[in-house]
Design an enzyme around this catalytic site. Sequence first.
Site, PDB file in Angstrom:
ATOM      1  N   PHE A  32     -44.710 -19.997  72.281  1.00 52.90           N
ATOM      2  CA  PHE A  32     -45.873 -19.919  70.704  1.00 52.90           C
ATOM      3  C   PHE A  32     -45.085 -21.120  69.477  1.00 52.90           C
ATOM      4  O   PHE A  32     -45.532 -20.170  68.470  1.00 52.90           O
ATOM      5  CB  PHE A  32     -45.717 -18.319  70.168  1.00 52.90           C
ATOM      6  CG  PHE A  32     -45.866 -17.311  71.789  1.00 52.90           C
ATOM      7  CD1 PHE A  32     -47.317 -17.646  72.598  1.00 52.90           C
ATOM      8  CD2 PHE A  32     -46.069 -15.824  71.131  1.00 52.90           C
ATOM      9  CE1 PHE A  32     -47.821 -16.851  73.218  1.00 52.90           C
ATOM     10  CE2 PHE A  32     -46.538 -15.113  72.030  1.00 52.90           C
ATOM     11  CZ  PHE A  32     -47.257 -15.185  72.878  1.00 52.90           C
ATOM     12  N   ALA A  54     -28.396 -10.003  64.507  1.00 56.39           N
ATOM     13  CA  ALA A  54     -27.766 -10.559  63.372  1.00 56.39           C
ATOM     14  C   ALA A  54     -26.829 -10.920  63.334  1.00 56.39           C
ATOM     15  O   ALA A  54     -26.901 -12.547  62.978  1.00 56.39           O
ATOM     16  CB  ALA A  54     -28.566 -10.126  62.737  1.00 56.39           C
ATOM     17  N   GLU A 118     -42.535 -19.116  54.230  1.00 54.11           N
ATOM     18  CA  GLU A 118     -43.890 -18.844  55.337  1.00 54.11           C
ATOM     19  C   GLU A 118     -44.764 -17.936  55.145  1.00 54.11           C
ATOM     20  O   GLU A 118     -45.233 -17.480  55.389  1.00 54.11           O
ATOM     21  CB  GLU A 118     -43.013 -18.899  56.412  1.00 54.11           C
ATOM     22  CG  GLU A 118     -43.788 -18.803  57.841  1.00 54.11           C
ATOM     23  CD  GLU A 118     -43.568 -18.594  59.285  1.00 54.11           C
ATOM     24  OE1 GLU A 118     -42.098 -17.941  59.263  1.00 54.11           O
ATOM     25  OE2 GLU A 118     -43.969 -18.994  59.694  1.00 54.11           O
ATOM     26  N   ARG A 119     -44.079 -16.414  54.551  1.00 54.73           N
ATOM     27  CA  ARG A 119     -45.278 -15.429  54.518  1.00 54.73           C
ATOM     28  C   ARG A 119     -45.527 -15.817  53.178  1.00 54.73           C
ATOM     29  O   ARG A 119     -47.174 -15.071  53.026  1.00 54.73           O
ATOM     30  CB  ARG A 119     -44.512 -13.966  54.546  1.00 54.73           C
ATOM     31  CG  ARG A 119     -44.179 -14.090  55.668  1.00 54.73           C
ATOM     32  CD  ARG A 119     -42.685 -12.928  55.365  1.00 54.73           C
ATOM     33  NE  ARG A 119     -42.518 -12.259  56.704  1.00 54.73           N
ATOM     34  CZ  ARG A 119     -41.368 -12.020  57.083  1.00 54.73           C
ATOM     35  NH1 ARG A 119     -40.517 -11.178  56.571  1.00 54.73           N
ATOM     36  NH2 ARG A 119     -40.814 -12.201  58.819  1.00 54.73           N
ATOM     37  N   GLN A 212     -70.973 -10.720  59.380  1.00 59.46           N
ATOM     38  CA  GLN A 212     -72.134 -10.548  59.712  1.00 59.46           C
ATOM     39  C   GLN A 212     -72.909 -10.461  58.391  1.00 59.46           C
ATOM     40  O   GLN A 212     -74.226 -11.043  59.175  1.00 59.46           O
ATOM     41  CB  GLN A 212     -71.740  -8.782  58.901  1.00 59.46           C
ATOM     42  CG  GLN A 212     -72.947  -7.977  59.580  1.00 59.46           C
ATOM     43  CD  GLN A 212     -72.807  -7.592  61.194  1.00 59.46           C
ATOM     44  OE1 GLN A 212     -71.617  -8.449  61.299  1.00 59.46           O
ATOM     45  NE2 GLN A 212     -73.995  -6.811  61.191  1.00 59.46           N
ATOM     46  N   LEU A 213     -72.892 -11.587  57.450  1.00 57.99           N
ATOM     47  CA  LEU A 213     -74.541 -11.890  56.565  1.00 57.99           C
ATOM     48  C   LEU A 213     -74.928 -12.865  57.053  1.00 57.99           C
ATOM     49  O   LEU A 213     -75.650 -13.274  56.691  1.00 57.99           O
ATOM     50  CB  LEU A 213     -73.722 -11.896  55.101  1.00 57.99           C
ATOM     51  CG  LEU A 213     -73.509 -10.339  53.963  1.00 57.99           C
ATOM     52  CD1 LEU A 213     -72.656 -10.958  52.970  1.00 57.99           C
ATOM     53  CD2 LEU A 213     -74.536  -9.729  54.068  1.00 57.99           C
ATOM     54  N   GLY A 240     -44.305 -12.581  61.243  1.00 57.18           N
ATOM     55  CA  GLY A 240     -44.006 -11.455  60.974  1.00 57.18           C
ATOM     56  C   GLY A 240     -45.216 -11.062  61.719  1.00 57.18           C
ATOM     57  O   GLY A 240     -46.274 -10.825  60.220  1.00 57.18           O
TER      58      GLY A 240
HETATM   59  C1  LIG Z   1     -51.113 -19.313  67.172  1.00 64.17           C
HETATM   60  C2  LIG Z   1     -49.331 -18.721  67.138  1.00 64.17           C
HETATM   61  C3  LIG Z   1     -48.146 -19.689  66.905  1.00 64.17           C
HETATM   62  C4  LIG Z   1     -47.603 -19.161  66.277  1.00 64.17           C
HETATM   63  N1  LIG Z   1     -46.654 -20.204  66.201  1.00 64.17           N
HETATM   64  C5  LIG Z   1     -44.955 -19.938  66.050  1.00 64.17           C
HETATM   65  C6  LIG Z   1     -43.993 -20.714  65.416  1.00 64.17           C
HETATM   66  O1  LIG Z   1     -44.074 -22.176  64.931  1.00 64.17           O
HETATM   67  N2  LIG Z   1     -42.438 -20.178  65.578  1.00 64.17           N
HETATM   68  C7  LIG Z   1     -42.182 -18.457  65.955  1.00 64.17           C
HETATM   69  O2  LIG Z   1     -40.901 -18.738  66.056  1.00 64.17           O
HETATM   70  N3  LIG Z   1     -43.306 -18.287  66.677  1.00 64.17           N
HETATM   71  C8  LIG Z   1     -44.475 -18.126  66.523  1.00 64.17           C
HETATM   72  N4  LIG Z   1     -45.540 -17.537  66.637  1.00 64.17           N
HETATM   73  C9  LIG Z   1     -44.820 -16.387  67.218  1.00 64.17           C
HETATM   74  C10 LIG Z   1     -45.230 -15.434  67.023  1.00 64.17           C
HETATM   75  O3  LIG Z   1     -44.379 -14.872  65.509  1.00 64.17           O
HETATM   76  C11 LIG Z   1     -45.094 -13.548  66.925  1.00 64.17           C
HETATM   77  O4  LIG Z   1     -45.770 -13.634  68.174  1.00 64.17           O
HETATM   78  C12 LIG Z   1     -44.969 -13.093  66.969  1.00 64.17           C
HETATM   79  O5  LIG Z   1     -43.724 -12.270  65.418  1.00 64.17           O
HETATM   80  C13 LIG Z   1     -45.207 -11.395  67.134  1.00 64.17           C
HETATM   81  O6  LIG Z   1     -44.104 -11.352  68.225  1.00 64.17           O
HETATM   82  P1  LIG Z   1     -45.199 -11.315  69.780  1.00 64.17           P
HETATM   83  O7  LIG Z   1     -45.630 -11.749  70.210  1.00 64.17           O
HETATM   84  O8  LIG Z   1     -43.678 -11.072  71.297  1.00 64.17           O
HETATM   85  O9  LIG Z   1     -45.354  -9.500  69.433  1.00 64.17           O
HETATM   86  P2  LIG Z   1     -44.247  -8.790  69.871  1.00 64.17           P
HETATM   87  O10 LIG Z   1     -43.418  -8.516  69.137  1.00 64.17           O
HETATM   88  O11 LIG Z   1     -44.602  -8.427  71.872  1.00 64.17           O
HETATM   89  O12 LIG Z   1     -44.636  -7.099  69.376  1.00 64.17           O
HETATM   90  C14 LIG Z   1     -47.025  -6.244  70.325  1.00 64.17           C
HETATM   91  C15 LIG Z   1     -46.680  -5.202  69.229  1.00 64.17           C
HETATM   92  O13 LIG Z   1     -46.090  -4.468  68.874  1.00 64.17           O
HETATM   93  C16 LIG Z   1     -45.491  -4.130  67.454  1.00 64.17           C
HETATM   94  N5  LIG Z   1     -44.591  -3.624  67.089  1.00 64.17           N
HETATM   95  C17 LIG Z   1     -43.621  -4.170  67.632  1.00 64.17           C
HETATM   96  N6  LIG Z   1     -42.292  -3.897  67.309  1.00 64.17           N
HETATM   97  C18 LIG Z   1     -42.887  -3.139  66.456  1.00 64.17           C
HETATM   98  C19 LIG Z   1     -42.119  -1.990  65.642  1.00 64.17           C
HETATM   99  N7  LIG Z   1     -41.449  -2.242  65.041  1.00 64.17           N
HETATM  100  N8  LIG Z   1     -43.205  -1.163  64.655  1.00 64.17           N
HETATM  101  C20 LIG Z   1     -44.295  -1.215  65.088  1.00 64.17           C
HETATM  102  N9  LIG Z   1     -44.410  -2.095  65.680  1.00 64.17           N
HETATM  103  C21 LIG Z   1     -43.898  -2.599  66.395  1.00 64.17           C
HETATM  104  C22 LIG Z   1     -45.987  -5.485  66.974  1.00 64.17           C
HETATM  105  O14 LIG Z   1     -46.750  -5.328  65.346  1.00 64.17           O
HETATM  106  C23 LIG Z   1     -47.159  -5.804  67.596  1.00 64.17           C
HETATM  107  O15 LIG Z   1     -48.460  -5.532  67.454  1.00 64.17           O
HETATM  108  C24 LIG Z   1     -46.982 -17.769  67.103  1.00 64.17           C
HETATM  109  C25 LIG Z   1     -47.567 -16.827  67.296  1.00 64.17           C
HETATM  110  C26 LIG Z   1     -49.066 -17.310  67.681  1.00 64.17           C
HETATM  111  C27 LIG Z   1     -50.308 -16.973  68.134  1.00 64.17           C
END
Ligand SMILES: Cc1cc2nc3c(=O)[nH]c(=O)nc-3n(C[C@H](O)[C@H](O)[C@H](O)COP(=O)(O)OP(=O)(O)OC[C@H]3O[C@@H](n4cnc5c(N)ncnc54)[C@H](O)[C@@H]3O)c2cc1C
Length: 253
Positions: A32, A54, A118-119, A212-213, A240
């Site tokens: 991603f 970390a 970033e955020r 919706q509108l 995140g």
């Molecule tokens: C279009 C796009 C662009 C992106 N660009 C980048 C990029 O340039 N660089 C990069 O490094 N990443 C990038 N990302 C990755 C993105 O940051 C991750 O997809 C995101 O951090 C979530 O990680 P994951 O997909 O592994 O989901 P997971 O970590 O598998 O999470 C799955 C679900 O579990 C929940 N979850 C996980 N842990 C917890 C917890 N402790 N408590 C409660 N709920 C939890 C999550 O919130 C989520 O709903 C991109 C993603 C997308 C879709």
Amino acid sequence: MTEPSSGSDLAGVRTTAVRDGESYIINGSKIFITNGIVGDLIVLVTKTDPARKAKGVSLFLVDTSLPGYRKSRNLKKLGNKAQDTAELFFDNVRVPASSMLGEEHGGWKVLMSELVQERTLVAVRAASTCEAALEATIRYVKDRKAFGQAVFDFQNTRFQLASCATKTQALRIFTDRCIDLHTKGELDMHTAAMAKLYSTEVQDEVLDACLQLHGGNGYMWEYPIARMWADARVHRIYAGTNEIMREIIGRAL
Ligand SMILES: Cc1cc2nc3c(=O)[nH]c(=O)nc-3n(C[C@H](O)[C@H](O)[C@H](O)COP(=O)(O)OP(=O)(O)OC[C@H]3O[C@@H](n4cnc5c(N)ncnc54)[C@H](O)[C@@H]3O)c2cc1C
């Protein structure tokens, strides 16, 4: 940052960088990655001490023309179709030791400070998307007729838009405050997490009401509101997830 087996659990990255004389040898993969197709220099999160979480993280600037570096096809996404997203693979990529960004094992600290920016950027994008959506929707409902009157003239439409306008203005004020704090170097991790969480949840409420509108036209790609809705959905996921933002905020209470 992100890998197939660790997204939210950033400290769980498995890509390794092992010292070999004046070089490091990198092995692993990422997923991603925005601009992964076009990027020719990337900031890479690795483990230089895999036994530690970390505290074993180091960053590298990696030249993508080096042997052993490979990228996937452009991944097909729900929105943001003009922006590329790729998987990256590192198979014994040898980088000079001087390409380390910051100190060895010091990557986590850098990540935590840069993620604040970033955020904030996501919040800025969410706030500006709300403003654009509201403007487009007001224009649309004033023009569109139903039951012999403009859609704007239904009380429900005005009430919906009034709610959207109020949320949008509150969001703009909070986002502006975060920008102000950030430019002074005073924006902390949990306030940036609040901005990302709040802005992206408000954004989805506003975009959904605006779509919706528009009725059926709102679902059509040729109307900007459809694209805004599709493009914005990822804001609750990347930089995140919003669940992780709640964790960060909760820890600071
Ligand atoms: C279009 C796009 C662009 C992106 N660009 C980048 C990029 O340039 N660089 C990069 O490094 N990443 C990038 N990302 C990755 C993105 O940051 C991750 O997809 C995101 O951090 C979530 O990680 P994951 O997909 O592994 O989901 P997971 O970590 O598998 O999470 C799955 C679900 O579990 C929940 N979850 C996980 N842990 C917890 C917890 N402790 N408590 C409660 N709920 C939890 C999550 O919130 C989520 O709903 C991109 C993603 C997308 C879709």
